[in-house]
Design a protein around this motif. Structure first.
Motif, PDB file in Angstrom:
ATOM      1  N   GLY A 103      36.798  32.813  48.812  1.00 36.51           N
ATOM      2  CA  GLY A 103      37.728  32.528  47.720  1.00 36.51           C
ATOM      3  C   GLY A 103      38.057  31.049  47.585  1.00 36.51           C
ATOM      4  N   ILE A 104      37.225  30.191  48.157  1.00 40.68           N
ATOM      5  CA  ILE A 104      37.453  28.746  48.070  1.00 40.68           C
ATOM      6  C   ILE A 104      36.510  28.191  47.005  1.00 40.68           C
ATOM      7  N   ALA A 105      37.110  27.628  45.957  1.00 36.96           N
ATOM      8  CA  ALA A 105      36.301  27.231  44.798  1.00 36.96           C
ATOM      9  C   ALA A 105      35.298  26.137  45.138  1.00 36.96           C
ATOM     10  N   HIS A 106      35.635  25.267  46.080  1.00 41.30           N
ATOM     11  CA  HIS A 106      34.703  24.165  46.344  1.00 41.30           C
ATOM     12  C   HIS A 106      33.803  24.421  47.546  1.00 41.30           C
ATOM     13  N   ALA A 107      33.753  25.682  47.982  1.00 38.32           N
ATOM     14  CA  ALA A 107      32.812  26.027  49.050  1.00 38.32           C
ATOM     15  C   ALA A 107      31.582  26.665  48.411  1.00 38.32           C
ATOM     16  N   LEU A 108      30.479  25.960  48.473  1.00 38.84           N
ATOM     17  CA  LEU A 108      29.227  26.481  47.939  1.00 38.84           C
ATOM     18  C   LEU A 108      28.546  27.266  49.061  1.00 38.84           C
ATOM     19  N   ASP A 145      27.177  32.292  46.664  1.00 36.38           N
ATOM     20  CA  ASP A 145      26.975  31.696  45.347  1.00 36.38           C
ATOM     21  C   ASP A 145      25.489  31.618  45.026  1.00 36.38           C
ATOM     22  N   LYS A 161      31.237  22.439  38.952  1.00 37.28           N
ATOM     23  CA  LYS A 161      31.825  23.721  39.340  1.00 37.28           C
ATOM     24  C   LYS A 161      32.280  23.749  40.797  1.00 37.28           C
ATOM     25  N   PHE A 162      31.521  23.090  41.664  1.00 33.69           N
ATOM     26  CA  PHE A 162      31.813  23.212  43.094  1.00 33.69           C
ATOM     27  C   PHE A 162      32.598  22.023  43.645  1.00 33.69           C
ATOM     28  N   GLN A 163      33.188  21.258  42.730  1.00 32.47           N
ATOM     29  CA  GLN A 163      33.967  20.120  43.198  1.00 32.47           C
ATOM     30  C   GLN A 163      35.252  20.558  43.869  1.00 32.47           C
ATOM     31  N   ALA A 164      35.668  19.755  44.810  1.00 34.93           N
ATOM     32  CA  ALA A 164      36.941  20.033  45.461  1.00 34.93           C
ATOM     33  C   ALA A 164      38.075  19.718  44.498  1.00 34.93           C
ATOM     34  N   MET A 165      39.175  20.441  44.643  1.00 33.66           N
ATOM     35  CA  MET A 165      40.348  20.206  43.792  1.00 33.66           C
ATOM     36  C   MET A 165      41.591  20.485  44.630  1.00 33.66           C
ATOM     37  N   TYR A 183      43.914  22.617  44.301  1.00 34.87           N
ATOM     38  CA  TYR A 183      44.141  24.038  44.542  1.00 34.87           C
ATOM     39  C   TYR A 183      43.296  24.558  45.703  1.00 34.87           C
ATOM     40  N   ARG A 190      41.599  22.864  47.976  1.00 37.77           N
ATOM     41  CA  ARG A 190      41.871  22.155  49.241  1.00 37.77           C
ATOM     42  C   ARG A 190      43.102  22.725  49.916  1.00 37.77           C
ATOM     43  N   ARG A 224      40.460  41.660  49.389  1.00 34.33           N
ATOM     44  CA  ARG A 224      40.183  41.644  47.959  1.00 34.33           C
ATOM     45  C   ARG A 224      39.938  40.245  47.428  1.00 34.33           C
TER      46      ARG A 224
END
Lengths: 139, 286, 529
Positions: free
Chosen positions: B112-117, B173, B198-202, B204, B206, B286
């Protein structure tokens, strides 16, 4: 115009604007607050802002649409998304569409200040973070 | 450390790349090369030395916890503790972006981590078996059986340790097959993908990583006294879920508060006593 | 809103009031253990008349009739026997007398055998004396006076004749002739008297025989009629009960868990079956309640995700306000501080409200029946699903015909049904689609219809028939249990309603819930009276 950072803040929650306007003013931002996305878009059609802070989930117009509009109209502007509905897919979508950063609600005023300072740096202007530093000591 | 966290945060571009593979050595090679090409830091099995030292366990034991399939002699709670040590050490390293992580089961707990590819490198049985047959000089048929068994063992291990099937593509991914791609091409694809916005850290994602790291730090501490505790953290607020009988609920809650309250970064502790462990597990996954 | 006291489910509705009967029926279907207990008592309160008893009694009666017939036959054969015996005696007597008369004739003709005749007369008297008892039984105690004087006078006449013969005609010829005719007349009379008795007794005997034949004939006929009737009665008892239980099974299968109540005046083996079925119904109902509850908790789980997000807005407002208050406390004037604190308070109560709707719905409560305002209930349900609706970006439109009567039911359970339909509609809808919710009077009188319409993908015709089946789902693995519509159907059926679906592929789906209207306020009034 002054060399202050021009910030547009859009959130349909009035309290967000009421609190963040003075908070950002303290670090030298000139903030215009909007609750209605239509009005905000109309304003942005006229003028470029250095930083746009927008909520995502709003009635009528979605924050993503605001992001797309800004990216197209003012490519230099940094768009910061703030949302209570943070999810990985939404965050990735926002980043892909060119958001500068993505912050989940609830956040502290300092969190946004740091991101805005970062945006200012990316725009090539330093921000006086004096006020924020003081608060950090308190927190 | 090669780069301080402050330096990494200035450049708001780099994702975390978490690689896992069917074939350990092939995956390691690709992960290494990706780190080299992108100039990212590589976090791999080398980390185990410091983890072992920190927690006074042997490095071999940590490797076993990561590799050995569940069997009759497996001491489950011991293994889960060792895995928690590894998780904690690894998450600490992943606070910086621009990291390639491999061989520490990161794909099973960084979720669920957006910047983890997250990349899975798969190898079909045939090719892998051939490699084994060549390198170890065994007949191909036997090598095939070895490979099949190893795949099955890996699956069982992930299900037993993290309640996830690591061969399920929806965990990733990107799934790259070395049967159709040369390793060079795989490296290139991963590096290209790492450049996607898309996979940049942000902020949120972090923050979520910080929360995860804090949670795992608290969990490692609490596991000494409460082996099957679950911990979530949000901005310094720690929520611990533990199973308890009604009579010693208060005592346990107080003990958890004492233990967790002293950990750095913890501001507030909440203890939830749960009876339905499975329901909880289902919810948190979930 | 008029809220009535919970009426006992089994209380008989006032006769002639169809609507309130319906209300009672719904209440009956919704009540749980209380009803079962009442049904059990009612079932057991009746006098017992078991099938076993009926079979036993039938056989006993047939046996008794047979015994009675046998006794009657034995009695009549006994009578026949004694009559026959009497006839034999009379016959012997007549033979002796006739023999005596033959010797008497010989004496008149040849002057011989007189002693033989006398001998025969003695014999005849001896026969009579030997069978005195039988004769007395048939001819009465004075039989001697009827028979013996004749015999004795005949014997005396014969003696006189004998004396005359020995003295060599001491008497004159005329006298002798007179004596002779006297003897003849006496003998004649004696024989004819005996013959008269004989023929009379013969007639009596044949009458006895005829009567016993009749007795046998009629009693067999009666027994046959009785047994046919008993068999028919027994058969119809069993067949009608089996038929009724077939109906119960069908009714239970369709989700109506009303306990079986007495339909006959007595109880029997089928009562045991009814009790067993009632306890089965109770068990089924408990399980269904668990199913309904667990399904509700799934819906709560879905809503929780939305609520968690929705909570972030007031939380954010509180966080920002509190931090700014902390930061600028010294620089702010009183009204500003006041305003900020008011904001915190208002946002906190907003957060509380967001959760409380969900908590109200999630709370596990017993079945509570009350008159419900359906449009109001639906508005609440839409509010409950509000976050999901907001998250999905779908518009929801609610319309209701004004001034609708109430329905009688369990608000939580019905809310669960509508929530399920709305959440399904959200899942089925395209992004930026819309959902219409309507409440209106149904086509049939005394029913209200709730329609939930989406403009989604629709349900293919070939699976439309199975969507209410348990465990049927079109959602991907792990997303749906396939129990939602099945549970909903169960709840609606218990309320005496129906749930229907119509769908057009790529046009959308409409679910219609039809519920019976009740006139509970009037009912309450009549109860108070």
């Amino acid at each position: 115009m002054s060399d202050n950072l021009q910030v547009l803040l859009l959130d349909d929650e009035p309290i967000v604007g009421r609190r963040l306007k003075p908070a950002l003013a303290k670090i030298g931002c000139e903030v215009e607050v909007f609750e209605d996305p239509e009005e905000a878009l109309a304003r942005m059609a006229q003028q470029e802002f250095d930083v746009v802070v927008t909520d995502i989930r709003m009635d009528q117009i979605d924050g993503m649409q605001v992001l797309e509009f800004v990216r197209e109209r003012w490519p230099r502007s940094k768009v910061i998304m703030i949302t209570g509905y943070a999810m990985m897919s939404l965050a990735r979508e926002a980043m892909e569409k060119g958001a500068f950063d993505f912050i989940a609600k609830p956040f502290k005023p300092d969190d946004l200040r740091k991101v805005i300072a970062k945006a200012a740096k990316a725009l090539g202007s330093e921000i006086d973070f004096g006020a924020a530093e003081v608060d950090k000591a308190n927190g | 450390m090669t780069s301080g966290p402050g330096a990494a945060r200035e450049v708001n571009l780099m994702p975390l790349i978490i690689v896992s593979a069917d074939d350990f050595s092939q995956g390691r090679e690709i992960a290494h090369r990706v780190a080299g090409v992108l100039g990212y830091r590589y976090v791999g099995r080398d980390l185990l030395a410091s983890v072992a030292e920190q927690h006074q366990v042997s490095q071999e034991e940590l490797v076993q916890a990561l590799e050995d399939p569940p069997g009759f002699l497996t001491r489950r709670s011991r293994r889960q503790r060792l895995l928690a040590f590894i998780e904690e050490g690894c998450l600490q390293q992943l606070q910086d972006d621009g990291v390639v992580c491999y061989g520490l089961a990161g794909h099973l707990y960084v979720r669920g981590i957006a910047h983890a590819l997250k990349v899975r490198i798969i190898t079909e049985v045939g090719q892998w078996a051939q490699a084994i047959a060549e390198s170890e000089g065994v007949p191909l048929e036997r090598a095939q059986k070895v490979v099949e068994r190893r795949k099955e063992e890996q699956k069982r291990w992930s299900q037993d340790a993290y309640n996830l099937d690591q061969s399920d593509p929806s965990l990733y991914d990107m799934v790259l097959s070395l049967d159709t791609l040369e390793p060079d091409k795989a490296v290139e694809i991963i590096c290209d993908t790492a450049g996607y916005r898309k996979f940049q850290a942000m902020t949120y994602s972090r923050k979520l990583m910080q929360d995860k790291a804090l949670a795992s730090r608290v969990r490692v501490e609490l596991m000494k006294s409460f082996p099957d505790i679950k911990v979530e953290a949000n901005d310094g607020t720690v929520v611990a879920y533990l199973q308890s009988l009604k009579k010693d609920q208060r005592k346990k809650q107080e003990a958890v508060r004492q233990l967790a309250g002293g950990i750095e970064g913890v501001r507030h502790v909440e203890v939830h006593v749960i009876r339905d462990y499975f329901g909880q597990a289902a919810q948190s996954s979930r | 809103m008029a809220e009535g006291p919970a009426r006992p489910g089994g209380a008989p509705p006032p006769p002639g009031d169809e609507l309130s009967e319906e209300a009672a029926a719904i209440e009956g279907r919704l009540g749980l253990a209380r009803d079962a207990e009442q049904a059990r008592r009612a079932l057991l309160a009746r006098p017992r008349f078991s099938l076993r008893l009926q079979i036993f009694l039938g056989n006993a009666i047939a046996f008794l009739v047979a015994v009675a017939v046998a006794v009657a036959l034995i009695a009549s054969s006994h009578r026949m026997e004694s009559k026959t015996r009497f006839l034999e005696i009379v016959n012997d007597y007549v033979m002796q007398v006739e023999q005596a008369r033959r010797f008497e004739k010989n004496f008149f003709l040849y002057g011989t055998n007189l002693s033989d005749a006398q001998d025969n007369v003695f014999q005849a008297e001896a026969i009579l004396n030997r069978n005195a008892e039988e004769l007395a039984a048939i001819m009465g105690a004075d039989w001697r006076r009827q028979v013996l004087p004749n015999l004795h006078s005949y014997a005396r006449l014969l003696e006189k004749l004998g004396q005359g013969a020995h003295r060599d005609q001491p008497v004159g010829k005329a006298e002798r002739l007179k004596l002779q005719s006297q003897v003849r007349a006496q003998g004649q009379q004696m024989v004819s008297a005996a013959l008269a008795v004989l023929s009379k007794e013969k007639a009596a005997l044949s009458e006895v025989i005829a009567r016993s034949r009749q007795l046998l004939f009629y009693s067999m006929g009666l027994l046959l009629v009785f047994m046919v009737f008993n068999a028919y009665w027994l058969g119809s008892r069993m067949l009608s009960s089996i038929g009724r239980f077939g109906q119960y099974a069908g009714r239970i299968a369709s989700g109506d868990f009303t306990p079986v109540t007495p339909t006959r005046r007595y109880r029997d083996e089928f009562t045991e079956l009814a009790l067993a079925i009632n306890s089965m119904i109770e068990e089924l109902e408990k399980r269904e309640a668990v199913l309904v509850q667990s399904h509700k908790m799934r819906a709560v789980g879905t809503l929780t995700a939305g609520v968690a997000h929705e909570l972030n807005n007031p939380m954010n407002n509180i966080t920002l306000t509190a931090h700014m208050l902390q930061e600028d406390y010294a620089d702010l004037d009183d009204p500003e501080r006041r305003e900020m604190i008011d904001d915190v308070v208002a946002e906190a109560s907003r957060a509380k409200k967001i959760i409380s709707n969900l908590l109200d719905f999630a709370r596990e409560s017993g079945s509570q029946l009350e008159p419900l305002d359906l449009p109001h209930l639906l508005q609440e349900t839409i509010a409950l699903a509000g976050n999901q609706i907001k998250l999905s970006g779908i518009k929801i439109d609610f319309q209701s015909s004004g001034n609708l009567p109430r329905v009688h039911g369990d608000s939580q359970q019905l809310q669960q049904v509508f929530l399920n339909l709305i959440l399904n509609a959200i899942d089925a809808s395209h992004k930026r689609g819309s959902i219409h919710v309507l409440v209106l009077p149904a086509d049939e009188p005394n029913y209200l219809a709730v329609k939930v319409m989406d403009e989604g993908t629709g349900i293919p015709a070939h699976i439309l028939g199975s969507i209410f089946d348990p465990f049927f789902t079109t959602k991907e693995k792990g997303k749906g249990t396939g129990l939602g519509l099945s549970v909903s159907q169960g709840i609606v059926a218990k309320h005496g309603g129906r749930i229907m679906v119509s769908s057009q592929e790529d046009k959308g789906t409409t679910f219609t819930v039809v519920l019976p209207v009740t006139t509970i306020p009037a009912q309450l009034g009549s109860e108070k009276a």
